[in-house]
Design a protein around this motif. Structure first.
Motif, PDB file in Angstrom:
ATOM      1  N   ASP A  70       0.727  -1.106   0.010  1.00 29.22           N
ATOM      2  CA  ASP A  70      -0.089  -0.072   0.030  1.00 29.22           C
ATOM      3  C   ASP A  70       0.926   1.103  -0.193  1.00 29.22           C
ATOM      4  O   ASP A  70       1.643   1.498   1.015  1.00 29.22           O
ATOM      5  N   TYR A  71       0.586   2.198  -1.193  1.00 30.51           N
ATOM      6  CA  TYR A  71       1.775   3.197  -1.219  1.00 30.51           C
ATOM      7  C   TYR A  71       1.611   4.229  -0.265  1.00 30.51           C
ATOM      8  O   TYR A  71       2.430   5.082   0.061  1.00 30.51           O
ATOM      9  N   MET A  72       0.289   4.254   0.346  1.00 29.35           N
ATOM     10  CA  MET A  72       0.268   5.322   1.088  1.00 29.35           C
ATOM     11  C   MET A  72       0.533   5.102   2.636  1.00 29.35           C
ATOM     12  O   MET A  72       1.372   6.178   3.147  1.00 29.35           O
ATOM     13  N   SER A  73       0.544   3.669   2.932  1.00 28.26           N
ATOM     14  CA  SER A  73       1.037   3.481   4.326  1.00 28.26           C
ATOM     15  C   SER A  73       2.600   3.008   4.343  1.00 28.26           C
ATOM     16  O   SER A  73       3.116   2.870   5.391  1.00 28.26           O
ATOM     17  N   LYS A  75       3.119  -0.293   3.814  1.00 28.81           N
ATOM     18  CA  LYS A  75       3.098  -1.646   4.404  1.00 28.81           C
ATOM     19  C   LYS A  75       2.274  -2.545   3.346  1.00 28.81           C
ATOM     20  O   LYS A  75       1.469  -2.274   2.485  1.00 28.81           O
ATOM     21  N   LEU A  77      -0.310  -5.072   2.337  1.00 31.83           N
ATOM     22  CA  LEU A  77      -1.506  -5.478   2.691  1.00 31.83           C
ATOM     23  C   LEU A  77      -2.093  -6.698   1.951  1.00 31.83           C
ATOM     24  O   LEU A  77      -1.726  -7.142   0.781  1.00 31.83           O
ATOM     25  N   THR A  79      -3.889  -9.642  -0.202  1.00 26.11           N
ATOM     26  CA  THR A  79      -4.901  -9.676  -1.142  1.00 26.11           C
ATOM     27  C   THR A  79      -5.716 -11.188  -1.224  1.00 26.11           C
ATOM     28  O   THR A  79      -6.730 -11.178  -1.696  1.00 26.11           O
TER      29      THR A  79
END
Length: 254
Positions: A70-73, A75, A77, A79
Motif C-alpha cells: 500500500d503506497y500510502m502507508s 505496508k 496488505l 490480497t
C-alpha cells in the motif's frame, strides 16, 4: 582460490547471458548482469512458489497472503491471492527473456537464491550493500561505475536529456557504463535488492525489516540516484517495474 576451482554449475544452469565476475581480494563473485526473466523462469518452472523450503518465515507468509504494498502507508496488505510469479510476469512490456526480471519482492529474490544454491551445490545469495557497492565502484572513489562524471548515455535512465520508457536488455549498455571490474547495469535499468537491512546493515535473512536497494532505475530523473554510494530502501514485500536483483557467489564455507 576456492572460487576459481568451484564447479561452474550455476553457469550451466542459467540461460544466457550469464557470467560471474570475480572481485579481486574480496572472496566473492557477482553476476555480470541483473537476473533476467529467462533465468527466473527456471525457479517458477521448478515449483519454487509452492515449496516452503526456499522461503524465509516472513517471506512464505507474505507469499501466501499475497501481500501487495500500500503506497500510502508503506505496508504490505493481504490480497488473499498467493503470489505465483513476479507482478509483471505476463506483461509483454516487461517479460522479454533477456530483460531484467521486475516486479519481484526481496522475499522472492532471496527464495530464488536459496533454490539456485540447492540446484547447483554452490553458495549463492544476494549481495550485501558493501559487496554491491564495491563491485560498482572499486576503491578509487568514483561516483558512477564508469567514472566521476555523469553521462546519461551510459545507462538506461530518464535524466534529461535522456528519457526512458521501459527496461532494456541486460546487455544493452555493456561496454558503456561497466564498473571497473566489468559488471554491467549497476547504474540505471533496475534498482537492485541487497541482502542488508537499511537500519543496521544486518545480513540476517529473517524478519520483515526494510532492505537496501541500489543503482537507480530506468524511470528516475536524478543522476544522484545512480551514484554507487546512494542508498535507498523498501519493504521486502515492495515490488515495482523498475526493481530487480543480481546474485553473488561465495565460497562454500561462507
Amino acid at each position: 582460490n576456492e572460487l576459481e576451482v568451484v564447479m561452474e554449475q550455476s553457469i550451466f544452469n542459467q540461460p544466457t547471458p550469464f557470467a560471474w565476475i570475480t572481485i579481486p581480494n574480496k572472496n566473492y563473485q557477482i553476476a555480470k548482469y541483473p537476473l533476467t526473466n529467462a533465468q527466473f523462469a527456471k525457479f517458477i518452472e521448478a515449483g519454487g512458489y509452492s515449496q516452503r523450503q526456499w522461503w524465509t518465515e516472513a517471506g512464505w507468509e507474505a507469499k501466501e497472503q499475497g501481500l501487495a504494498l500500500d503506497y500510502m502507508s508503506g505496508k504490505g496488505l493481504p490480497t488473499n491471492i498467493a503470489w505465483a510469479a513476479p507482478r509483471h510476469w505476463n506483461d509483454s512490456q516487461w517479460n522479454g527473456a533477456d530483460y531484467p526480471v521486475v516486479g519481484v519482492t526481496w522475499y522472492e529474490a532471496l527464495a530464488y537464491c536459496r533454490w539456485l544454491s540447492k540446484v547447483t551445490g554452490e553458495n549463492i545469495t544476494l549481495p550485501t550493500e558493501e559487496q554491491w557497492q564495491y563491485a560498482a565502484q572499486s576503491d578509487d572513489g568514483r561516483t558512477y561505475p564508469w567514472g566521476s562524471e555523469w553521462d546519461c548515455t551510459r545507462c538506461n535512465n530518464s535524466v534529461k536529456p535522456c528519457a526512458s520508457e521501459s527496461t532494456t536488455p541486460v546487455q544493452a549498455y555493456e561496454g558503456k557504463g561497466d564498473s571497473p571490474f566489468g559488471v554491467v547495469d549497476m547504474s540505471g535499468n533496475v534498482w537492485e535488492w541487497c541482502l542488508s537491512t537499511y537500519a543496521d546493515h544486518s545480513s540476517d535473512p529473517e524478519g520483515d525489516s526494510p532492505r537496501i536497494i541500489k543503482g537507480g532505475g530506468w524511470l528516475f530523473f536524478t543522476a544522484g540516484d545512480c551514484r554507487a554510494t546512494f542508498r535507498y530502501y523498501d519493504s521486502p514485500s515492495g515490488c515495482y517495474n523498475f526493481r530487480g536483483f543480481r546474485i553473488i557467489r561465495l565460497p562454500a564455507s561462507s
